[in-house]
Design a protein around this motif. Structure first.
Motif, short mmCIF file in Angstrom:
data_model
loop_
_atom_site.label_atom_id
_atom_site.label_comp_id
_atom_site.label_asym_id
_atom_site.label_seq_id
_atom_site.Cartn_x
_atom_site.Cartn_y
_atom_site.Cartn_z
N ALA B 706 0.84 -1.19 0.00
CA ALA B 706 0.00 0.00 0.00
C ALA B 706 0.87 1.25 0.00
N PHE B 707 1.87 1.22 0.84
CA PHE B 707 2.74 2.39 0.95
C PHE B 707 3.48 2.63 -0.36
N SER B 708 4.16 1.60 -0.84
CA SER B 708 5.00 1.85 -2.02
C SER B 708 4.16 2.10 -3.26
N GLY B 709 3.01 1.44 -3.37
CA GLY B 709 2.15 1.71 -4.51
C GLY B 709 1.73 3.15 -4.54
N ASN B 710 1.30 3.64 -3.42
CA ASN B 710 0.86 5.03 -3.38
C ASN B 710 2.02 5.98 -3.64
N LEU B 711 3.18 5.67 -3.06
CA LEU B 711 4.31 6.56 -3.24
C LEU B 711 4.70 6.64 -4.71
N MET B 712 4.72 5.48 -5.37
CA MET B 712 5.10 5.48 -6.78
C MET B 712 4.09 6.26 -7.60
N ALA B 713 2.82 6.19 -7.19
CA ALA B 713 1.78 6.90 -7.94
C ALA B 713 2.03 8.40 -7.91
N VAL B 714 2.61 8.87 -6.80
CA VAL B 714 2.80 10.31 -6.65
C VAL B 714 3.69 10.86 -7.77
N PHE B 715 4.70 10.08 -8.15
CA PHE B 715 5.68 10.62 -9.08
C PHE B 715 5.32 10.40 -10.55
N LYS B 720 -2.75 7.47 -16.57
CA LYS B 720 -3.19 6.09 -16.42
C LYS B 720 -2.23 5.29 -15.55
N ARG B 721 -0.95 5.59 -15.66
CA ARG B 721 0.01 4.90 -14.80
C ARG B 721 -0.22 5.28 -13.35
N LEU B 722 -0.58 6.54 -13.16
CA LEU B 722 -0.88 6.99 -11.80
C LEU B 722 -1.99 6.12 -11.21
N LEU B 723 -3.02 5.93 -12.02
CA LEU B 723 -4.13 5.11 -11.53
C LEU B 723 -3.68 3.66 -11.32
N ALA B 724 -2.78 3.20 -12.18
CA ALA B 724 -2.32 1.82 -12.06
C ALA B 724 -1.56 1.62 -10.75
N TYR B 725 -0.64 2.55 -10.47
CA TYR B 725 0.09 2.43 -9.20
C TYR B 725 -0.87 2.55 -8.03
N SER B 726 -1.83 3.42 -8.21
CA SER B 726 -2.82 3.57 -7.16
C SER B 726 -3.52 2.23 -6.90
N SER B 727 -3.77 1.48 -7.97
CA SER B 727 -4.40 0.16 -7.80
C SER B 727 -3.53 -0.75 -6.95
N GLY B 799 -15.04 10.37 -7.98
CA GLY B 799 -14.20 9.18 -7.90
C GLY B 799 -13.05 9.36 -6.92
N ILE B 800 -12.35 10.48 -7.02
CA ILE B 800 -11.19 10.60 -6.13
C ILE B 800 -11.60 10.85 -4.70
N ILE B 801 -12.75 11.46 -4.52
CA ILE B 801 -13.20 11.62 -3.13
C ILE B 801 -13.50 10.24 -2.54
N ALA B 802 -14.17 9.42 -3.35
CA ALA B 802 -14.47 8.06 -2.88
C ALA B 802 -13.19 7.31 -2.60
N LEU B 803 -12.19 7.51 -3.49
CA LEU B 803 -10.95 6.77 -3.34
C LEU B 803 -10.19 7.21 -2.09
N SER B 804 -10.17 8.52 -1.87
CA SER B 804 -9.32 9.02 -0.80
C SER B 804 -9.83 8.61 0.57
N GLY B 805 -11.07 8.21 0.65
CA GLY B 805 -11.56 7.69 1.92
C GLY B 805 -11.93 8.75 2.92
N VAL B 806 -12.24 9.94 2.42
CA VAL B 806 -12.73 10.95 3.35
C VAL B 806 -14.25 10.92 3.31
N ALA B 841 -1.74 9.31 -0.63
CA ALA B 841 -2.74 9.19 -1.68
C ALA B 841 -3.29 10.55 -2.08
N PHE B 842 -3.48 11.42 -1.08
CA PHE B 842 -4.00 12.75 -1.42
C PHE B 842 -3.10 13.47 -2.41
N MET B 843 -1.78 13.22 -2.28
CA MET B 843 -0.84 13.95 -3.10
C MET B 843 -0.96 13.61 -4.58
N TYR B 844 -1.41 12.41 -4.86
CA TYR B 844 -1.59 12.17 -6.31
C TYR B 844 -3.03 12.40 -6.75
#
Lengths: 118, 1040, 229, 95
Positions: B706-715, B720-727, B799-806, B841-844
């Motif tokens: 979870a940590f590394s996936g999200n971190l990679m998504a940030v950069f 689409k890759r952002l979303l993939a890392y987010s997955s 979608g991103i609000i749902a994803l971010s979990g707020v 996650a918020f950062m991406y």
């Protein structure tokens, strides 16, 4: 007697293998193969020999009684007949190949036919 | 019935009669040959039918004497199958080679006919010297056929072949004559009874016989001559050698193994294993198609030798397993060789040309999947049976060797296939279509499917497989020429109807997943209406994936499950590689999938061990090394959820896939892995889990993923890759949730499963649709699109609000459950990591809105339109789902809670209307959601009113700063926005995992590169290899 | 260096073969199978004076059929392998004496060959030996008359005909229900006479013709290649 | 007894011939030596009470195959003359 011939046979097999594995000339390799074959045939015939036996050709009356104890084993001899003819076929084919290979590269060195590898 | 001895009459009579055919009448000669082969085929075929219908096997005596006094032949069931197979492939091969044979003249035609006849007798004979004679016939005929289409290389190959087989048959002859000396008979059955292996000299004679047959099968490493002949000869002859000769020789080995006695079983298996692994590893470096096929053939024969060696273990199953592998190899290898002859490209990279005629690509795919052992081909069922039995009897090292070798084979075959699908093909000359060459290829391809179906029906587990989805796929494949609109409608209706018919049979757990697969599938298919034309190949492969997914859900037994798993893998692989630049990722996806599937296979084998059943329930009570079994199952499933370490395929695969494929493979496909993990964890006992270390490790893996996936998504700069890392990150959460093995953890996990499906489908569909409009994935090349696509903007925002979990949206439910579960479990460190990654996650997520929709509209996007209506329909349907879930969470969570309670009755949520209580607090979903949404609407309205008069600044209005930017993208506020963070965190982003896998791959390739140099190309060295092979086997087997 | 390695390998190979050699004690009697062949009843059944011939033509007739096929195969392969050579001939003159001698010798040698295979069941020799002798007559013909049109068509037809007859005789036995290659399809005759041993002399004669034709074909191919350019 | 001595002598002679066949510089001599090995073998077969094999070996093993060897050697020699100067057939130069 059969010990002497079978020894000769095995030694010729080894001589043939030696030629196949060390000589570079295609014809020489085929000669080696031919020797290898001959050696095997000698071993086979030696195997058929029965001490005191005569050839399995029943052209004398006395051979017709109790034949089994008077003749040598005909089976390996029959096999050798077959093997010799097969050997001739293989040798002839190899020679035909060697001829074509020589036409291809004007060389008989087995080292020069390495286009296919790895 | 006609005596099988007349195969000789027909074959030889035909060959001799060919001498009378005038030289000019070339067609007549070739036709006569085909007729003779067909006649032999009819003869053996009639025996096959007769023997299947209960006739007894027939001994054929020659010369009017009974064996052992004369030569006898046997026509039993095995013989009839194999001779029919040889004649069948001989006929097809004859048709394929029709022109070549005709041009070479009557003599070549004779040689071909005698070759086929010789193979028949080799199979049937029961006399060892007769075997020798007919083996010589076969090898001399082979040496002649090699030069059929003559080139310098083929003559060289032929000479080396003659030399090698000459030595081998000499050794065989020595063995035979000494066997006769010790036993007094040449009859194979007589030799079996004589048991000469017990004598010292006799054991050597036996060794010489066995080893020479093994060498004739071109066993690694004394097989350089064999590879040369595969490469050097006409592809049609290669097909014959690989299909017909190898089949016959394999049977010879099995005949002689009976004679050699059971001590030899082990050694044959060992030599086979060395050959299988060795040959497949060495093939990694190979780039010449025919030689590659040669390596593969040798490998397959090695596998067959393993099976033969384990015939006592496999018992009655031996023919089933051996024929399964043998026939897959027989059809597929012949087909591939023939294709190689049609395509006429040596370098596998040039096989891209095959794509110019798509049906050939389909044929090639069929053969490659059959070779590797994918369903529905016979090799799949055979390999399954083989692994199950071997694990069951505790032969784990053998299974590892088999699976490792298979893996290597998959590597090079899929690389080759990858070139064919995706390689550059513009400058390669197209190939010609000759009907006589295509016909045999088509026939063997069809035969593979048919035999696959019948193989499956042979076992109870296989017969339980539901073939309807697969037939549906086949139907849509046949209709592939129709326009998208029709196919899409058929696909949607078909899936909906299928879901409707099967849902009553499913329990609740399965229903959840099936709903995700099927409803999700239908929704994403709706987006397909946006495509024009026929979209060739899309529907068969997409439906293949769904067929696999539904089979997993429906599976009653482990075979069915694995069947579905592999179908799903194959389908998703083809879906993924449809993307423009997705080939390298497709390959790594396939390899991880195959590796994962093998882990699964082994795990399922351990489950089978000791339980003797394939019922799905066996994974609930694994007793044979259960830690390993569950561990392997989990690792296998983790390859699909892309856990850290096994994830490197995912970003590329999802990022480069087509717009409507990304949601399929991300929102839907990943859940298959989750389903598997859920099944495994249930199997481990749910609340009474007896294997605490596994979930513990799994939990850590989830948190770190979870940590590394999200971190990679940030950069990522690519949306689409952002979303993939987010997955990857999101799946990490899910895994962590299930790993907690508590009611709340599981409920959190399930809530994430549903949620991730909803919002990831929304996001991928929307971003995909945007990409279709703006033609780029790079976020810094977009901006200001809110003006052009307000509906897309709204979707992404929700979608991103749902994803971010707020709060207020559905993601919060999962988060809330998670933290409750973590507190309950006491996994504070993992919880902290999760919390931290939530922040990341918020950062991406913010960037998806900001960089794509806000800011300045690019000049070239002035005229883009709103995303397609066909995307908007599924997107808004899913959004409706999110809203319902958000406002009425109890509608979702209560049923899920009931499901979870089956295994985790303790620690349930208590509900009071819409308010959920745990011991740590309570949450009233509806109230929270309604309040916040209302507040949001009010604030938005206020903002809109207050900013009505704001001044609008154009993008290149740079008077304020006075600088002219050198690269326009640097003016984008979001370009490289996290440079500072990157400076601090780059250590964490080093692709260590990727580097490690690259090292492994390099190591294997380098090894292959070095070891294969033993194939120096020198015929003399090959002879030395052969002699060395004999010596080594002697010292290993008999000892000094 | 390489020779040393090969020497080492051969030494190791000797140790593989040594058990065979050391356990060989000569044969003191016939094996069960050959005792069967040498038993009075079976000698009468086959009625061939030469037991090797009996084995070759009947008991192990299938091997012989295969072996003939191998020669046939070799001839066919060499024919299409070497066919690209042109068929020009060199003009060499042989002395008249040699030619005359050859003219005399060739029929005699051919007759000898025929004699050998016809009497295969009585005396040593048979189809292979007779065939080889016939082939040597053909070689003599090549040597004496290098420019004569060698009718290889004739030999190819002879090869095919004798092959077909051989296979036909073999199959005939199977069709009669006696067994493939059974010699009892013809009357057995009186032991030790030319017309004895059933089909053996007939089969062996055709084997002889076939082998002779095949060998001649092979030789002709090699020779015509040699005469090229 | 005298048979044994003769056989031994034959064996030694055959080995010597094999040596010549493998190592003699002139290929023609080597081929003849190979034929001689076959010929001596056929004598050996006679001693071993195998007249059929002896005939076959003499006619085929040492007769015909030697002739084929000659044909091929001849052809290769002609080829060499057309092609290059070097006469490789007898000895392959060490590289």
């Amino acid at each position: 007697m059969e010990y002497i011939t079978i020894t000769t046979g095995f030694l010729i097999i080894l001589a043939g293998l030696w030629a196949i594995m060390t000589r570079k000339n295609l014809i020489r390799i085929i000669i080696g193969f031919s020797l290898f074959d001959t050696g095997i045939h000698i071993v086979m015939v030696s195997m058929a020999f029965v001490k005191g036996g005569v050839a399995p050709i029943l052209d004398k009356k006395e051979l017709l009684t109790d034949t089994a104890h008077k003749i040598v084993d005909p089976v390996p001899q029959a096999l050798v007949l077959t093997a010799i003819v097969i050997g001739l076929g293989v040798t002839a084919l190899m020679l035909a190949y060697a001829m074509r290979l020589h036409q291809e590269k004007k060389s008989l060195d087995i080292e020069s036919f390495k286009d296919l590898k790895w | 019935m006609i005596s099988p001895i007349h195969i000789l009459t027909i074959g030889l009579g035909g060959a001799f009669a060919l001498g009378f055919v005038p030289k000019k009448a070339k067609d007549a000669a070739a036709v006569l040959m085909l007729a003779a082969i067909a006649l032999m085929g009819v003869l053996t075929g009639s025996w096959l039918i007769g023997l299947i219908n209960g006739e007894s096997a027939q001994q054929i005596f020659t010369a009017g004497f009974k064996p052992p006094f004369s030569i006898n032949l046997l026509m039993g069931l095995n013989e009839s199958v194999l001779t029919t197979a040889v004649n069948f492939i001989g006929l097809l091969g004859g048709i394929y080679l029709y022109r070549n044979l005709k041009e070479a003249g009557n003599h070549a035609v004779m040689v071909f006919l005698i070759f086929i006849m010789g193979l028949n007798v080799v199979i049937m004979t029961r006399d060892i010297f007769n075997l020798f004679v007919f083996l010589e016939i076969v090898s001399i005929a082979t040496a002649g056929l090699v030069i059929l289409t003559e080139s310098g290389k083929s003559i060289q190959a032929g000479f080396k072949y003659m030399l090698a087989t000459g030595i081998i048959s000499g050794v065989l002859l020595l063995g035979i004559i000494f066997a006769y000396y010790y036993s007094g008979t040449l009859n194979i059955d007589g030799l079996t009874a004589a048991n000469i292996g017990a004598l010292k000299g006799g054991s050597v004679a036996l060794l010489l016989i066995m080893v020479s047959i093994i060498l004739e099968l071109k066993s690694f490493p004394a097989n350089g001559w064999g590879l040369d002949i595969y490469e050097g000869s006409n592809a049609g002859i290669g097909a014959m050698l690989s299909a017909a000769t190898a089949t016959a020789m394999y049977f010879v080995l099995s005949k002689l193994l009976e004679m050699a006695g059971s001590e030899w079983n082990y050694w044959v298996a060992l030599i086979g294993a060395v050959s299988f692994v060795g040959s497949n590893v060495l093939a990694l470096k190979q780039r010449i198609a025919k030689r590659l096929l040669g390596y593969s053939s040798i490998g397959q024969i090695g596998l067959l030798m393993i099976i033969l060696g384990f015939k006592d273990v496999l018992g009655d199953n031996t023919p089933y397993v051996a024929f399964g592998i043998l026939f897959s190899h027989y059809f597929a290898k012949a087909g591939l060789f023939w294709l190689a002859g049609i395509v006429k490209q040596n370098d596998i990279a040039n096989w891209a040309v095959i794509r110019k005629k798509p049906y050939f690509l389909f044929l090639m795919g069929t053969f490659i999947f059959a070779l590797i052992g994918f369903p529905p081909f016979p090799s799949f069922f055979a390999k399954w049976e083989l692994v199950m039995e071997l694990v069951n009897t505790g032969n784990l090292p053998w299974v590892v060797a088999i699976l490792f070798g298979s893996m290597m084979e998959a590597v090079y075959l899929f690389r080759w296939f990858g070139y064919a699908i995706k390689g550059e093909n513009e400058n390669i000359e197209d190939f010609k279509i000759e009907w006589n060459k295509i016909l045999p290829v088509g026939i063997v391809a069809i035969a593979l499917y048919v035999t696959g179906y019948f193989t499956s029906q042979h076992t109870d587990a296989g017969a339980a497989i539901n073939w309807i989805p697969l037939f549906f796929v086949a139907a849509i494949f046949i209709l592939d020429f129709l326009p998208v609109f029709i196919k899409n409608t058929i696909a949607i209706i078909g899936m909906a109807f299928y879901f409707y018919t099967i849902y009553p049979d499913l329990d609740n757990l399965r229903l959840v997943f099936e709903a995700i697969f099927m409803i999700g599938g239908i929704l994403t298919l709706i987006a397909g209406y946006a495509y024009k034309g026929t979209r060739p190949g899309f529907y068969p492969v997409a439906l293949l994936m769904y067929a696999g997914l539904t089979t997993i859900i429906e599976a009653q037994n482990t075979l069915q499950f694995f069947f579905g798993w592999e179908l799903m893998t194959a389908g998703s692989y083809f879906l993924i590689i449809r993307g423009k630049r997705s080939m390298p990722h497709g390959l790594s996806y396939m390899l991880f999938s195959v590796g994962g599937a093998y882990a699964l296979l082994m795990g399922l084998g351990m489950a089978f061990a000791g339980q003797g059943s394939y019922d799905m329930s066996i994974i609930n009570s694994i007793s044979y090394i259960p830690y390993w079994a569950y561990g392997l199952l989990i690792v296998g499933f983790l390859t699909k959820t892309a856990a850290l370490g096994l994830h490197i395929w995912l970003p590329g695969a999802h990022g480069e896939a087509e717009s409507d494929v990304s949601p399929m493979v991300s929102a839907i496909l990943l859940k298959a892995g989750v389903f598997g993990i859920v099944l495994t964890l249930i199997g481990m006992g749910g609340e009474n889990n007896a294997y605490p270390w596994l979930p513990y490790a799994l939990g850590w893996l989830g948190a770190i993923t979870a940590f590394s996936g999200n971190l990679m998504a940030v950069f990522q700069e690519d949306a689409k890759r952002l979303l993939a890392y987010s997955s990857i990150g999101q799946l990490g959460y899910i895994v962590l949730g299930f790993a907690m093995m508590s009611h709340l953890g599981w409920l959190g996990g399930f809530s994430y499963v549903v949620n991730h499906f909803l919002y990831k489908a929304v996001l991928f569909l929307t971003i995909g649709a945007v990409v279709l409009r703006v033609k780029t994935h790079n976020m810094y090349e977009m901006g200001g699109l809110i003006k052009r696509m307000p509906l897309a903007f709204t979707a992404v925002m929700i979608g991103i609000i749902a994803l971010s979990g707020v709060p207020p949206l559905s993601g919060f439910a999962g988060k809330w459950l998670f933290y409750n579960a973590i507190l309950e479990k006491g996994w504070y460190l993992q919880g902290a990591i999760m919390f931290f990654s939530g922040g990341i996650a918020f950062m991406y997520l913010w960037r998806l809105i900001h960089t794509i929709f806000l800011g300045q509209l690019k000049d070239n996007h002035r005229n883009v339109k709103e995303i397609s209506i066909w995307f908007l329909i599924p997107i808004y349907t899913l959004l409706a789902g999110i809203m319902v879930y958000s406002v009425k969470p109890q509608w979702v969570l209560q049923p899920l809670g009931d499901i979870v309670a089956q295994w985790f009755p303790d620690g349930q949520l208590t509900w009071d209307g819409g308010t959920a209580f745990t011991k740590y607090g309570h949450w009233a979903g509806t109230a929270v959601a309604v309040t916040i949404i209302a507040a949001f609407l009010v604030v938005t309205a206020l903002l809109m009113i207050s900013t009505r008069k704001a001044h609008k600044v154009k993008q290149f209005d740079i008077t304020y700063s006075g600088e002219r930017p050198e690269r326009p993208e640097t003016t984008h506020v979001a370009y490289n926005v996290f440079e500072g963070l990157y400076q601090a965190m780059w250590v964490a982003t080093i692709p260590l995992v990727e580097k490690w896998w690259n090292k492994v791959s390099d190591f294997l390739h380098d090894t292959a590169g070095i070891v294969r140099r033993i194939y120096s190309g020198n015929g003399q060295s090959y002879v030395i290899h052969i002699v060395l092979f004999i010596i080594v086997t002697y010292f290993v087997i008999i000892g000094g | 260096m390489k020779k040393l390695l090969v020497l080492f390998i051969l030494a190791a190979f000797v140790s593989v073969l040594y058990p065979l050699y050391s356990s060989f004690h000569g044969s003191t009697g016939l094996t069960e199978v050959s005792q069967f062949y040498a038993s009075k009843e079976n000698i009468e059944k086959v009625n061939s004076q030469n037991l090797v011939t009996a084995v070759v033509v009947t008991y192990r007739g299938l091997d012989t059929l295969g072996e003939v096929t191998i020669l046939f195969l070799t001839a066919a392969i060499i024919a299409f392998f070497l066919k690209k050579e042109s068929d020009k001939r060199t003009l060499r003159k042989n002395s008249e004496i040699f030619k005359t001698a050859a003219k005399l010798l060739i029929p005699i040698i051919t007759m000898l060959g025929i004699y050998i295979f016809i009497n295969g069941h009585l005396t040593p020799g048979g189809g292979f030996q007779g065939g080889a002798v016939i082939a040597s007559a053909v070689i003599l013909m090549f040597l004496a008359f290098p420019n004569m049109e060698f009718s290889h068509k004739f030999f190819e037809s002879l090869e095919s005909v004798s092959g077909l007859v051989y296979v036909g005789l073999a199959a005939f036995g199977a069709i009669l229900g006696l067994g493939f290659l059974d010699n009892a399809i013809l009357p057995l005759g009186k032991f030790g006479e030319l017309f004895s041993a059933g089909a053996i002399p007939v089969i062996y004669s055709f084997v002889g013709l076939k082998v002779g034709a095949e060998l001649s074909n092979i030789l002709h191919k090699f020779k015509s290649v040699q005469a090229d350019n | 007894m005298e048979f044994k001595i003769i056989t031994t002598l034959l064996g030694i002679l055959m080995l010597a011939m094999s040596f010549i066949a493998i190592y003699h510089k002139k290929m023609i001599v080597a081929v003849i030596a190979t034929g001689a090995v076959g010929l001596f073998a056929s004598i050996m077969y006679l001693f071993l009470a195998a007249p059929d094999v002896a005939m076959t070996e003499a006619a085929i093993g040492s007769g015909l195959s030697t002739i084929i060897f000659f044909y091929v050697l001849n052809r290769i020699r002609q080829n060499d003359k057309e092609g290059r100067e070097s006469d490789e057939i007898d000895e392959i130069p060490n590289k």
